[in-house]
Design an enzyme around this catalytic site. Structure first.
Site, short mmCIF file in Angstrom:
data_model
loop_
_atom_site.label_atom_id
_atom_site.label_comp_id
_atom_site.label_asym_id
_atom_site.label_seq_id
_atom_site.Cartn_x
_atom_site.Cartn_y
_atom_site.Cartn_z
N LYS A 116 169.06 68.00 53.12
CA LYS A 116 169.72 67.62 54.39
C LYS A 116 169.65 68.77 55.40
CE LYS A 116 171.29 63.38 53.63
NZ LYS A 116 170.54 62.23 54.20
N TYR A 120 176.41 68.09 45.12
CA TYR A 120 175.46 67.56 46.11
C TYR A 120 174.12 68.31 46.00
CZ TYR A 120 174.10 65.01 50.32
OH TYR A 120 173.46 64.19 51.22
P1 NAD Z 1 172.10 53.11 50.68
O1 NAD Z 1 171.79 53.16 49.24
O2 NAD Z 1 172.69 51.87 51.20
O3 NAD Z 1 170.82 53.51 51.55
C1 NAD Z 1 169.85 54.41 51.10
C2 NAD Z 1 168.52 53.79 51.46
O4 NAD Z 1 167.45 54.67 51.16
C3 NAD Z 1 168.24 52.46 50.72
O5 NAD Z 1 168.04 51.44 51.65
C4 NAD Z 1 166.98 52.77 49.95
O6 NAD Z 1 166.13 51.63 49.86
C5 NAD Z 1 166.37 53.84 50.83
N1 NAD Z 1 165.32 54.60 50.15
C6 NAD Z 1 165.40 55.46 49.11
N2 NAD Z 1 164.18 55.89 48.75
C7 NAD Z 1 163.29 55.29 49.57
C8 NAD Z 1 161.87 55.29 49.71
N3 NAD Z 1 161.09 56.01 48.87
N4 NAD Z 1 161.30 54.55 50.69
C9 NAD Z 1 162.06 53.81 51.54
N5 NAD Z 1 163.40 53.76 51.46
C10 NAD Z 1 164.01 54.48 50.49
O7 NAD Z 1 173.08 54.35 50.93
P2 NAD Z 1 173.67 54.99 52.28
O8 NAD Z 1 174.86 55.77 51.83
O9 NAD Z 1 173.81 53.97 53.30
O10 NAD Z 1 172.57 56.05 52.67
C11 NAD Z 1 171.92 56.06 53.93
C12 NAD Z 1 171.83 57.47 54.49
O11 NAD Z 1 173.14 57.92 54.80
C13 NAD Z 1 171.23 58.49 53.55
O12 NAD Z 1 170.41 59.38 54.29
C14 NAD Z 1 172.44 59.23 53.05
O13 NAD Z 1 172.13 60.54 52.65
C15 NAD Z 1 173.28 59.23 54.30
N6 NAD Z 1 174.69 59.54 54.12
C16 NAD Z 1 175.43 58.84 53.21
C17 NAD Z 1 176.77 59.14 53.06
C18 NAD Z 1 177.62 58.40 52.03
O14 NAD Z 1 178.63 58.95 51.60
N7 NAD Z 1 177.27 57.19 51.65
C19 NAD Z 1 177.37 60.15 53.83
C20 NAD Z 1 176.58 60.83 54.76
C21 NAD Z 1 175.23 60.52 54.90
O1 0WE Z 2 173.47 61.54 50.67
C1 0WE Z 2 174.20 61.03 49.86
C2 0WE Z 2 173.65 60.41 48.59
C3 0WE Z 2 172.17 60.34 48.55
C4 0WE Z 2 171.59 60.01 47.19
C5 0WE Z 2 172.23 59.24 46.24
C6 0WE Z 2 171.62 58.97 45.03
C7 0WE Z 2 172.28 58.19 43.93
C8 0WE Z 2 171.28 57.51 43.03
C9 0WE Z 2 170.36 60.51 46.91
N1 0WE Z 2 169.74 60.26 45.72
C10 0WE Z 2 170.34 59.50 44.81
N2 0WE Z 2 169.69 59.27 43.61
C11 0WE Z 2 170.09 58.37 42.71
O2 0WE Z 2 169.49 58.22 41.63
N3 0WE Z 2 175.56 61.06 50.09
C12 0WE Z 2 176.06 61.80 51.23
C13 0WE Z 2 176.55 60.42 49.22
C14 0WE Z 2 177.00 61.44 48.24
O3 0WE Z 2 176.19 61.81 47.22
C15 0WE Z 2 176.85 62.79 46.52
C16 0WE Z 2 178.09 63.06 47.12
C17 0WE Z 2 178.18 62.18 48.24
C18 0WE Z 2 179.30 62.11 49.21
C19 0WE Z 2 176.43 63.50 45.39
C20 0WE Z 2 177.28 64.45 44.85
C21 0WE Z 2 178.50 64.73 45.45
C22 0WE Z 2 178.92 64.01 46.58
#
Ligand code: NAD
Ligand code: 0WE
Length: 261
Positions: free
Chosen positions: A164, A157
């Site tokens: 974060k 991560y």
């Molecule tokens: P997702 O890909 O559906 O959403 C990520 C969003 O970020 C997308 O809509 C993308 O368009 C937007 N984004 C990225 N760069 C941008 C920019 N320059 N301008 C505007 N928008 C931008 O994935 P998600 O998992 O739903 O992620 C949403 C949030 O939840 C993130 O903050 C992520 O860190 C957090 N999160 C995700 C997880 C997981 O496991 N999926 C767990 C905990 C927290």
């Molecule tokens: O916050 C996240 C992911 C956010 C994210 C994901 C990507 C993938 C594509 C940010 N930047 C990028 N850039 C890209 O090019 N999570 C909480 C999901 C997540 O991401 C991980 C995790 C988990 C869970 C990355 C490494 C290990 C675990």
């Protein structure tokens, strides 16, 4: 009457039907909120317009959070539709993919560090600053999405965890600023979910399996479950909750059993 009847919410971060922001939009809509959406770029425009339609909304505005002009434009255009805003949902993160693999110090660069912080942490402050005038005198709420990697060193991560941690601190400083104005600011720390941002992450399957094995509820969380907590935190039922991180992770953060058989 829904939890959010009469409230207007701007949702930033829908990219697909698996997006956490979409789970939040569905819950908020069900609870009676009126919704507006932003999309990151032209590639996502059509999709987000379709999701807005499904959520009974005609408002889908462009917003790349890397652009100051795009952020101020969103609130200018939103104020043509709505006189006030009650809820801001920030569900955005980005780091260069090469930085989300292997060693933290091995992969970190000045550019990659700054980019991750700009898109994933500063953008919440920037959106909050721009939304503030529309949220005056409203019992309003802002919400962001974080991950346990902010407070524990998780494999791969890396810089996202550091960003974060900054996001979580931003949330607390924003709560301190905006509390006197009646605006609450909170975060949900979600467990791992297979969204677009999580797909293609090396080892995500391992994270999901691990949570299934050791979390108190022995399963992973859904976007709908995150959405329901988001609706609560942005509702008047949470009127005394601000500056808080609510874990929606099937209890994973409360365990200490990692590594035991
Ligand atoms: P997702 O890909 O559906 O959403 C990520 C969003 O970020 C997308 O809509 C993308 O368009 C937007 N984004 C990225 N760069 C941008 C920019 N320059 N301008 C505007 N928008 C931008 O994935 P998600 O998992 O739903 O992620 C949403 C949030 O939840 C993130 O903050 C992520 O860190 C957090 N999160 C995700 C997880 C997981 O496991 N999926 C767990 C905990 C927290
Ligand atoms: O916050 C996240 C992911 C956010 C994210 C994901 C990507 C993938 C594509 C940010 N930047 C990028 N850039 C890209 O090019 N999570 C909480 C999901 C997540 O991401 C991980 C995790 C988990 C869970 C990355 C490494 C290990 C675990």
């Amino acid at each position: 009457m829904g939890l959010l009847t009469g409230k207007r919410a701007l949702i930033v971060g829908v990219a697909s039907n698996r997006s956490i922001a979409w789970g939040i939009a569905k819950s908020m809509r069900r609870e009676g909120a009126e919704l507006a959406f932003t999309y990151q770029n032209e590639k996502l425009r059509g999709r987000v317009e379709k999701f807005a339609g499904e959520a009974g909304s005609e408002i889908a505005l462009p917003c790349d959070v890397a652009e100051d002009a795009a952020i101020s434009n969103v609130f200018d255009r939103l104020s043509e539709h709505w006189p006030h805003l009650d809820i801001l949902v920030h569900s955005v993160a980005f780091a260069d993919r090469e930085l989300l693999e292997g060693d933290y110090l091995g992969s970190i660069t000045r550019e990659g560090y700054l980019r991750a912080h700009e898109i994933s942490a500063y953008s919440f402050a920037a959106l909050g600053k721009a939304a503030r005038p529309l949220m005056q005198g409203r019992d309003a709420a802002m919400l962001t999405l974080t991950y346990i990697g902010a407070v524990r060193a998780m494999p791969n991560y890396n810089v996202m965890g550091v960003a974060k941690a900054s996001l979580e601190a931003n949330m607390r400083y924003m709560a301190a600023d905006l509390g006197p104005e009646g605006i609450r600011v909170n975060a949900i720390s979600a467990g791992p979910i297979r969204t677009l941002a999580a797909s293609g992450i090396k080892g995500l399957r391992g994270f999901l399996n691990h949570v299934e094995k050791v979390s108190p509820l022995r399963r992973n969380v859904t976007i709908e479950e995150v959405g329901d907590v988001a609706a609560f935190l942005c509702s008047d039922y949470a009127s005394a909750v601000t500056g808080e991180i609510t874990y929606v992770d099937c209890g994973y953060n409360a365990t200490g059993s990692d590594g035991l058989e």
